[in-house]
Design an enzyme around this catalytic site. Sequence first.
Site, PDB file in Angstrom:
ATOM      1  N   CYS A   1     -64.577  29.082  57.340  1.00  0.00           N
ATOM      2  CA  CYS A   1     -64.562  30.541  57.489  1.00  0.00           C
ATOM      3  C   CYS A   1     -65.817  31.100  56.824  1.00  0.00           C
ATOM      4  CB  CYS A   1     -63.312  31.118  56.835  1.00  0.00           C
ATOM      5  SG  CYS A   1     -63.332  32.890  56.559  1.00  0.00           S
TER       6      CYS A   1
ATOM      7  N   CYS B   1     -65.181  33.436  53.858  1.00  0.00           N
ATOM      8  CA  CYS B   1     -64.723  32.639  52.711  1.00  0.00           C
ATOM      9  C   CYS B   1     -65.886  31.843  52.119  1.00  0.00           C
ATOM     10  CB  CYS B   1     -63.608  31.687  53.140  1.00  0.00           C
ATOM     11  SG  CYS B   1     -62.210  32.477  53.953  1.00  0.00           S
TER      12      CYS B   1
END
Length: 458
Positions: A383, A386
């Site tokens: 991600c 992230c």
Amino acid sequence: MKKKLLVLLLLLQVSGCADSRCFCQVTGDLDDCTCDVETIDRFNNDQLFSKLQTLLESDYFRFYKVNLNKACPFWTVRSHCGLKDCAVQPCSPNEVPEGLRSSSHNKYSAELNEQSVECEQAGHLGAVDVSLSDETREALLNWSKHDDEAERFCVVDDEESPDSQYVDLLLNPERFTAYRGPEAWQIWNSIYEENCFKPYTIKRPLIPNLFHSSSGSEAKTFYSWLEGQCVEKRAFYRLISGLHASINIHLSARYLLDDSWFQKKWGHNVSEFRQRFDSELTAGEGPKRLRNLYFLFLIELRALAKALPVFQQPSFRLYTGRPEEDRRHKEQLLHILQLARSFPLHFDETSLFAGDEKEAAKLKEDIRLAFLNISRIMDCVGCFKCRLWGKLQTQGLGTALKILFSERQIEALPTSSSKRPSFQLSRQEISSLLNAFGRISTSIRELQNFRSLLAEER
């Protein structure tokens, strides 16, 4: 009648504690410290938090340059997250202040940049037929780069790389993205199992979920092993655990509550918070991780206090090319660092690496390399949002560790701006240090919010 009333009161007390099982153990003194949870709560929530958030909204700190396209060095990442909330929107060049976009190596001080050019020119003028060969010049540059990297606890992205881009952190906030499952599990598993000095025969306690169950005997064995380790390795594990807890708090506090055609609503998800930190739902692990968050706060706070002389140098500026704003923001930064220094119960880092000099040096290097490895793992996160916040927070903690263990260099800082400093931080390190601490400070503040929300459910 009195007996019945007494029983009723006891039941109410037990019930109240059950509703707040996340916090029943998050109180009192912290292990390996002279500080307590309540002192940190008061200091952070009443004195520090709002001032720090105001500073982080300034251009110097909100624009962070990062390379999100590095390949994972450890395993093949089959695919990147396709969820729309995982995406990161980089800045266009005209959105970033010109002072940040300049190609100078040290972006935090225009004066130092000018001095570097003048020194280089003076060197050429004073040379008397002793010019260096290209090979020798390259070797000297490599030595200088090696000396700088030898102090670092984390990988720092090459800011001059065409793959590095500025990201506006305020427009790409850390929050729940639905990135979870085996790939996310692999990241944390690699961090804990391969980089926290734990033998494979010792099983770490896990929060029960679809992928595994928990065993009380495993937890006892693990904590018995951990208490038998030196204070440095215990501290290292608790820092990683505290960082993990902080990230989970952010995801619970900025959770996607409603996703309709008309709006996206982000807010506190009490159920998600409980799943991650309730003592019963986590087999006792949740409160331990919250206590480790407070330990992480102390470490980063101590680093900020120790870094004050670095930022007090007359030549230092939070350079964006806007003199009046730069001056005001430096004043705000110094005020925050002086506030950090005033904290009454600082962590005592002199208790670390205090044994035999050779053994202490080896242990310090082992810990530095382990954290360096963890910072590389961040390039394996699928991600992108992230990955952004993972890289920033590991780099911030790595910079804090670099400061804590560079006491001699900081003490030797020259009083004159004409001399080269014995200790320096790049703009990327400065930005990550303050932003990472901002995340920890926010987590402590969010715990107060979750306490109130849990109390309302009684």
